[in-house]
Scaffold this active site. Structure first.
Site, PDB file in Angstrom:
ATOM      1  N   TRP A   1       0.821  -1.207   0.000  1.00 14.61           N
ATOM      2  CA  TRP A   1       0.000   0.000   0.000  1.00 14.61           C
ATOM      3  C   TRP A   1       0.856   1.258   0.000  1.00 14.61           C
ATOM      4  O   TRP A   1       1.879   1.342   0.684  1.00 14.61           O
ATOM      5  CB  TRP A   1      -0.887  -0.018   1.245  1.00 14.61           C
ATOM      6  CG  TRP A   1      -1.561   1.280   1.553  1.00 14.61           C
ATOM      7  CD1 TRP A   1      -1.033   2.338   2.242  1.00 14.61           C
ATOM      8  CD2 TRP A   1      -2.886   1.680   1.197  1.00 14.61           C
ATOM      9  NE1 TRP A   1      -1.952   3.364   2.340  1.00 14.61           N
ATOM     10  CE2 TRP A   1      -3.093   2.982   1.702  1.00 14.61           C
ATOM     11  CE3 TRP A   1      -3.915   1.051   0.508  1.00 14.61           C
ATOM     12  CZ2 TRP A   1      -4.305   3.655   1.538  1.00 14.61           C
ATOM     13  CZ3 TRP A   1      -5.108   1.728   0.356  1.00 14.61           C
ATOM     14  CH2 TRP A   1      -5.296   3.017   0.855  1.00 14.61           C
TER      15      TRP A   1
ATOM     16  N   ASP B   1       0.982  15.577  10.476  1.00 11.97           N
ATOM     17  CA  ASP B   1       1.506  15.937   9.155  1.00 11.97           C
ATOM     18  C   ASP B   1       2.362  17.202   9.177  1.00 11.97           C
ATOM     19  O   ASP B   1       2.046  18.204   8.517  1.00 11.97           O
ATOM     20  CB  ASP B   1       0.362  16.091   8.154  1.00 11.97           C
ATOM     21  CG  ASP B   1      -0.589  14.916   8.147  1.00 11.97           C
ATOM     22  OD1 ASP B   1      -0.169  13.811   8.510  1.00 11.97           O
ATOM     23  OD2 ASP B   1      -1.766  15.107   7.782  1.00 11.97           O
TER      24      ASP B   1
ATOM     25  N   ASP C   1       0.112   8.951   1.260  1.00 14.91           N
ATOM     26  CA  ASP C   1       0.667  10.305   1.140  1.00 14.91           C
ATOM     27  C   ASP C   1       2.145  10.341   0.739  1.00 14.91           C
ATOM     28  O   ASP C   1       2.955   9.573   1.266  1.00 14.91           O
ATOM     29  CB  ASP C   1       0.574  11.039   2.479  1.00 14.91           C
ATOM     30  CG  ASP C   1      -0.837  11.129   3.010  1.00 14.91           C
ATOM     31  OD1 ASP C   1      -1.770  10.747   2.295  1.00 14.91           O
ATOM     32  OD2 ASP C   1      -0.996  11.573   4.159  1.00 14.91           O
TER      33      ASP C   1
ATOM     34  N   GLN D   1       3.994   7.130   2.567  1.00 16.30           N
ATOM     35  CA  GLN D   1       3.279   6.285   3.510  1.00 16.30           C
ATOM     36  C   GLN D   1       3.114   4.902   2.891  1.00 16.30           C
ATOM     37  O   GLN D   1       2.633   4.765   1.766  1.00 16.30           O
ATOM     38  CB  GLN D   1       1.923   6.897   3.826  1.00 16.30           C
ATOM     39  CG  GLN D   1       1.995   8.173   4.654  1.00 16.30           C
ATOM     40  CD  GLN D   1       2.309   7.871   6.105  1.00 16.30           C
ATOM     41  OE1 GLN D   1       1.435   7.579   6.896  1.00 16.30           O
ATOM     42  NE2 GLN D   1       3.584   7.941   6.465  1.00 16.30           N
TER      43      GLN D   1
END
Length: 494
Positions: free
Chosen positions: A41, A168, A44, A60
């Protein structure tokens, strides 16, 4: 601090990637020239930076399956942002503040400091009080092997900010100080918090950089803040703001007070699949931005996250874009110049009159291609112009330019038997003599740029190789198309 656990978890993740990558490489939905993970997977973009002669993309990453789970930071380097060398994961969950099956090393950014590469990221854990998000530091001498700072976490959620809505961090340097903007939620409204530091390790709250008054959702994810021309830009992805997936504010900023005064707002992208963009400066002066070609709120409305998980992977980045400031303080988002090096089999037409009868165009193999054209508005009397993309076997994606109602739409309801939705945007046509259109197609995505790269739609589709026809037709009259260019695009992952 668990250095050995971090090392072991990185080695474990890399072994999983090595075990699966050859099988995943052969997936029929793998992109040909967009950045994607070798396995597992991706969401971001993180830590985008030009460091010691290479572009570094972190992301990510869950290396173990094609679904979101305990977050790592994947890592790859490149000389052109198109051809990538994959490195071992930079970060893996290993500490009490970032080691949880539904947490981990969440998004953040990178900066060079003391001749080292520093990463600032959100650690997410659950110690029985619900999810808690904190800001953490890791650093590297060589830009490949990272060590987590012993003083982590360097920041916890301030009073009034929900501990699971504080994430973030995007860091930059101005003069002798380091600054960081972080996404947050307060009283069900999104905001961006501004911090500063003299050494990258000890941080103090400075100011609320900007805050929603209700119009931009309840949480601002992945904020970014940077100068461009004589202005400053704040970008973020608002949660709970409907179809808005990535927006920008342009205005003025005062380093003395830490206040940002926005006076222009806009959409980075009107499509369903553009989220969490992060930008970085490169040596030639450009500001480059990359985004995740997916979106949290829209995707789960039907099934899964896309059929690619069946091939052992999910997620890719949109094509990197160059950000430019226009005279009216709106922003342009142009595909990077480097993509021109991938062009092959060019075809050109000076002009073409389009009627209500479908006209077929050729662009590469009809799967991975580039198309550029201009609609001559002065000599067009049609109500609408319809571009039919990735056609075949009864399937198609329809890009419609509704000239009568000044609306652009991209309809993927019949694209592949899986995708849904019609993305829409207003077209500002007053006083215009022509409308420019630029399309980048890849195996699993369509990116459409119009109006001088200010009105853009990125949408994923999962069309087969036999869906390789490209057609155009007018509705309610005729249309004149000029300066038509088409190219095939070379595969970066051969």
């Amino acid at each position: 601090m668990s250095k050995e656990i971090l090392k072991l978890n990185i080695e474990k993740a890399q072994m999983e990637t090595d075990r699966k990558k050859e099988d995943v490489k052969n997936g029929v939905m793998r992109q040909r020239y967009h950045f994607m993970p070798q396995t597992g997977w991706l969401n971001d973009p993180n830590g985008l930076i030009y460091f010691r002669g290479k572009y570094h993309f972190f992301f990510q990453h869950n290396p173990y399956s094609g679904f979101w789970d305990s977050m790592h930071w994947g890592h790859a380097i490149s000389e052109d942002m198109l051809h990538w060398e994959y490195l071992p994961p930079a970060l893996a969950p290993s500490e009490v503040y970032d080691d949880h099956p539904k947490g981990g090393c969440f998004s953040g950014s990178a900066i060079e400091h003391d001749n080292k590469l520093f990463l600032m990221y959100t650690g997410t854990a659950n110690k029985g009080r619900g999810y808690e998000q904190t800001q953490c530091i890791a650093y590297s001498e060589d830009g490949i092997h990272f060590e987590k700072y012993e003083g982590n976490p360097v920041l916890t959620a301030p009073e009034g900010i929900l501990p699971d809505m504080f994430r973030d961090p995007k860091v930059w340097k101005h003069e002798d100080m380091y600054y960081m903007v972080c996404g947050a939620s307060r009283e069900n409204r999104g905001l961006a918090l501004l911090y500063r530091s003299g050494d990258m390790l000890h941080w103090k709250f400075f100011q609320v950089l900007a805050e929603s008054r209700g119009e931009w959702g309840y949480m601002w994810e992945c904020p970014d803040f940077y100068p461009i021309g004589d202005k400053y830009v704040l970008t973020f992805s608002p949660m709970g703001a409907g179809d808005h997936t990535a927006v920008y504010l342009v205005g003025d900023f005062d380093y003395k007070t830490g206040r940002f005064y926005p006076h222009v707002s806009g959409e980075i992208n009107w499509g369903f699949d553009y989220y969490a963009p992060q930008s970085f400066p490169v040596p030639d002066g450009r500001r480059i931005m990359a985004g995740w070609s997916n979106e949290w709120e829209w995707m789960p409305l039907w099934k899964d996250w896309g059929p690619t998980y069946r091939e052992g992977w999910c997620g890719f980045f949109n094509i990197p874009l160059e950000v430019r400031l226009m005279e009216d303080s709106t922003l342009q988002f142009l595909p990077i110049e480097e993509i021109k090096a991938l062009r092959q089999n060019p075809e050109y037409l000076d002009s073409l009159v389009i009627t209500e009868e479908e006209t077929e165009l050729r662009a590469g193999d009809g799967v991975a291609f580039e198309l550029k054209l201009k609609i001559d508005l002065e000599n067009t009397d049609a109500d609408k112009l319809e571009l039919l993309l990735r056609c075949g076997e009864g399937k198609k994606t329809v890009c419609l330019f509704d000239l009568e109602n000044a609306e652009m739409s991209v309809d993927r309801e019949k694209a592949d038997g899986w995708s849904r939705g019609i993305s829409r945007s207003v077209m500002y046509l007053k006083g215009k003599r022509e409308l420019d259109v630029h399309i980048l197609s890849d195996r699993s995505s369509l990116e459409i740029f119009t109006d001088n790269y200010r009105n853009n739609h990125s949408n994923n589709i999962f069309a087969g190789e036999t869906q390789n026809q490209l057609k155009i037709r007018a509705i309610g009259g005729s249309a004149v198309i000029k300066e038509i260019e088409t190219y095939g695009i070379k595969d970066c992952y051969c």
